[in-house]
Every structure is written in C-alpha cells, then in structure tokens.
Design a protein around this motif. Structure first.
Motif, mmCIF file in Angstrom:
data_model
loop_
_atom_site.group_PDB
_atom_site.id
_atom_site.type_symbol
_atom_site.label_atom_id
_atom_site.label_comp_id
_atom_site.label_asym_id
_atom_site.label_seq_id
_atom_site.Cartn_x
_atom_site.Cartn_y
_atom_site.Cartn_z
ATOM 1 N N MET A 27 -35.607 27.632 -16.005
ATOM 2 C CA MET A 27 -35.604 26.482 -15.095
ATOM 3 C C MET A 27 -36.662 25.475 -15.500
ATOM 4 O O MET A 27 -36.409 24.267 -15.518
ATOM 5 C CB MET A 27 -35.854 26.940 -13.655
ATOM 6 C CG MET A 27 -34.657 27.517 -12.967
ATOM 7 S SD MET A 27 -35.014 28.027 -11.270
ATOM 8 C CE MET A 27 -35.431 26.475 -10.508
ATOM 9 N N LEU A 28 -37.840 25.954 -15.825
ATOM 10 C CA LEU A 28 -38.928 25.058 -16.196
ATOM 11 C C LEU A 28 -38.597 24.295 -17.472
ATOM 12 O O LEU A 28 -38.831 23.089 -17.556
ATOM 13 C CB LEU A 28 -40.227 25.845 -16.351
ATOM 14 C CG LEU A 28 -41.499 25.043 -16.489
ATOM 15 C CD1 LEU A 28 -41.696 24.126 -15.286
ATOM 16 C CD2 LEU A 28 -42.691 25.976 -16.620
ATOM 17 N N ILE A 29 -38.034 24.976 -18.446
ATOM 18 C CA ILE A 29 -37.628 24.313 -19.686
ATOM 19 C C ILE A 29 -36.585 23.242 -19.391
ATOM 20 O O ILE A 29 -36.680 22.108 -19.872
ATOM 21 C CB ILE A 29 -37.096 25.339 -20.710
ATOM 22 C CG1 ILE A 29 -38.246 26.211 -21.230
ATOM 23 C CG2 ILE A 29 -36.385 24.643 -21.868
ATOM 24 C CD1 ILE A 29 -37.794 27.414 -22.041
ATOM 25 N N SER A 30 -35.604 23.595 -18.565
ATOM 26 C CA SER A 30 -34.560 22.634 -18.212
ATOM 27 C C SER A 30 -35.123 21.438 -17.451
ATOM 28 O O SER A 30 -34.726 20.297 -17.690
ATOM 29 C CB SER A 30 -33.480 23.315 -17.365
ATOM 30 O OG SER A 30 -32.806 24.278 -18.128
ATOM 31 N N LEU A 31 -36.040 21.705 -16.525
ATOM 32 C CA LEU A 31 -36.639 20.610 -15.765
ATOM 33 C C LEU A 31 -37.438 19.676 -16.666
ATOM 34 O O LEU A 31 -37.378 18.455 -16.518
ATOM 35 C CB LEU A 31 -37.546 21.159 -14.662
ATOM 36 C CG LEU A 31 -36.832 21.764 -13.459
ATOM 37 C CD1 LEU A 31 -37.823 22.467 -12.552
ATOM 38 C CD2 LEU A 31 -36.094 20.685 -12.689
ATOM 39 N N ASN A 32 -38.163 20.249 -17.587
ATOM 40 C CA ASN A 32 -38.971 19.425 -18.488
ATOM 41 C C ASN A 32 -38.113 18.606 -19.446
ATOM 42 O O ASN A 32 -38.536 17.543 -19.906
ATOM 43 C CB ASN A 32 -39.952 20.299 -19.268
ATOM 44 C CG ASN A 32 -41.072 20.825 -18.414
ATOM 45 O OD1 ASN A 32 -41.459 20.209 -17.419
ATOM 46 N ND2 ASN A 32 -41.599 21.977 -18.771
ATOM 47 N N LEU A 45 -37.072 21.257 -6.848
ATOM 48 C CA LEU A 45 -36.774 22.172 -7.945
ATOM 49 C C LEU A 45 -38.047 22.819 -8.499
ATOM 50 O O LEU A 45 -38.066 24.014 -8.795
ATOM 51 C CB LEU A 45 -36.017 21.440 -9.053
ATOM 52 C CG LEU A 45 -34.593 21.024 -8.697
ATOM 53 C CD1 LEU A 45 -34.024 20.112 -9.776
ATOM 54 C CD2 LEU A 45 -33.709 22.240 -8.500
ATOM 55 N N TYR A 46 -39.101 22.039 -8.630
ATOM 56 C CA TYR A 46 -40.376 22.618 -9.067
ATOM 57 C C TYR A 46 -40.903 23.616 -8.032
ATOM 58 O O TYR A 46 -41.441 24.666 -8.377
ATOM 59 C CB TYR A 46 -41.419 21.529 -9.325
ATOM 60 C CG TYR A 46 -41.294 20.899 -10.692
ATOM 61 C CD1 TYR A 46 -41.541 21.637 -11.841
ATOM 62 C CD2 TYR A 46 -40.937 19.564 -10.835
ATOM 63 C CE1 TYR A 46 -41.428 21.067 -13.090
ATOM 64 C CE2 TYR A 46 -40.826 18.982 -12.084
ATOM 65 C CZ TYR A 46 -41.066 19.741 -13.209
ATOM 66 O OH TYR A 46 -40.954 19.177 -14.456
ATOM 67 N N PHE A 47 -40.714 23.302 -6.740
ATOM 68 C CA PHE A 47 -41.123 24.226 -5.685
ATOM 69 C C PHE A 47 -40.356 25.537 -5.800
ATOM 70 O O PHE A 47 -40.943 26.623 -5.714
ATOM 71 C CB PHE A 47 -40.895 23.606 -4.300
ATOM 72 C CG PHE A 47 -41.071 24.593 -3.182
ATOM 73 C CD1 PHE A 47 -42.341 24.929 -2.741
ATOM 74 C CD2 PHE A 47 -39.977 25.197 -2.589
ATOM 75 C CE1 PHE A 47 -42.513 25.854 -1.722
ATOM 76 C CE2 PHE A 47 -40.133 26.131 -1.579
ATOM 77 C CZ PHE A 47 -41.412 26.459 -1.141
ATOM 78 N N LEU A 48 -39.039 25.456 -6.001
ATOM 79 C CA LEU A 48 -38.234 26.668 -6.161
ATOM 80 C C LEU A 48 -38.677 27.482 -7.373
ATOM 81 O O LEU A 48 -38.732 28.711 -7.319
ATOM 82 C CB LEU A 48 -36.751 26.312 -6.289
ATOM 83 C CG LEU A 48 -36.053 25.879 -5.014
ATOM 84 C CD1 LEU A 48 -34.626 25.413 -5.323
ATOM 85 C CD2 LEU A 48 -36.029 26.994 -3.992
ATOM 86 N N ASN A 49 -39.005 26.798 -8.428
ATOM 87 C CA ASN A 49 -39.488 27.487 -9.622
ATOM 88 C C ASN A 49 -40.790 28.233 -9.324
ATOM 89 O O ASN A 49 -40.950 29.399 -9.694
ATOM 90 C CB ASN A 49 -39.681 26.486 -10.759
ATOM 91 C CG ASN A 49 -39.896 27.174 -12.073
ATOM 92 O OD1 ASN A 49 -39.074 27.977 -12.495
ATOM 93 N ND2 ASN A 49 -40.995 26.875 -12.720
#
Length: 69
Positions: A27-32, A45-49
């Motif tokens: 998720m973090l890679i995808s968000l970045n 989304l960062y909160f969920l991560n």
C-alpha cells in the motif's frame, strides 16, 4: 490447551503478521507512486496503512506472549 496447540496458534498469528506487513508495504509503495493529489482521501489511505501496521505489531506481540506462557 496443549503446549503444541499454543505454538501452532502463535505461528499462525506470526504468519498473519507477516501478511499484514506485506500488505502495508505494498500500500505504501502504491501510495507513493500514485497520482492522487493531497486530499482527505489520501490522508485516509495513509491512516489505514498506519492502522494495518499497528494491528500487525499487536498481533506480533500477542504471538510472543502466547509462546512465553
């Protein structure tokens, strides 16, 4: 409960922990790499991560407690 059963449960919890860690990392890679602009949705989304990472940590600690008993 038998000692072996407790070890089996702890091992399953450790496996779930690893899976959650892998999901959080993906998720973090995808968000970045995403094109989502800074918004409330991105913050969610960062909160969920972060929440996934916290759950993973709690499962890991619980697994260790089971083994110690």
């Amino acid at each position: 409960m038998k000692k072996q059963d407790m070890y089996d449960i702890a091992e399953k919890l450790a496996n779930f922990t690893n899976q959650l860690d892998n999901i959080a990392e993906l998720m973090l890679i995808s968000l970045n790499n995403s094109d989502i602009s800074k918004s409330k949705e991105l913050d969610r989304l960062y909160f969920l991560n972060d929440y996934i990472k916290e759950l993973s940590n709690q499962l890991y600690n619980f697994s260790n407690e089971i083994i110690k008993e």
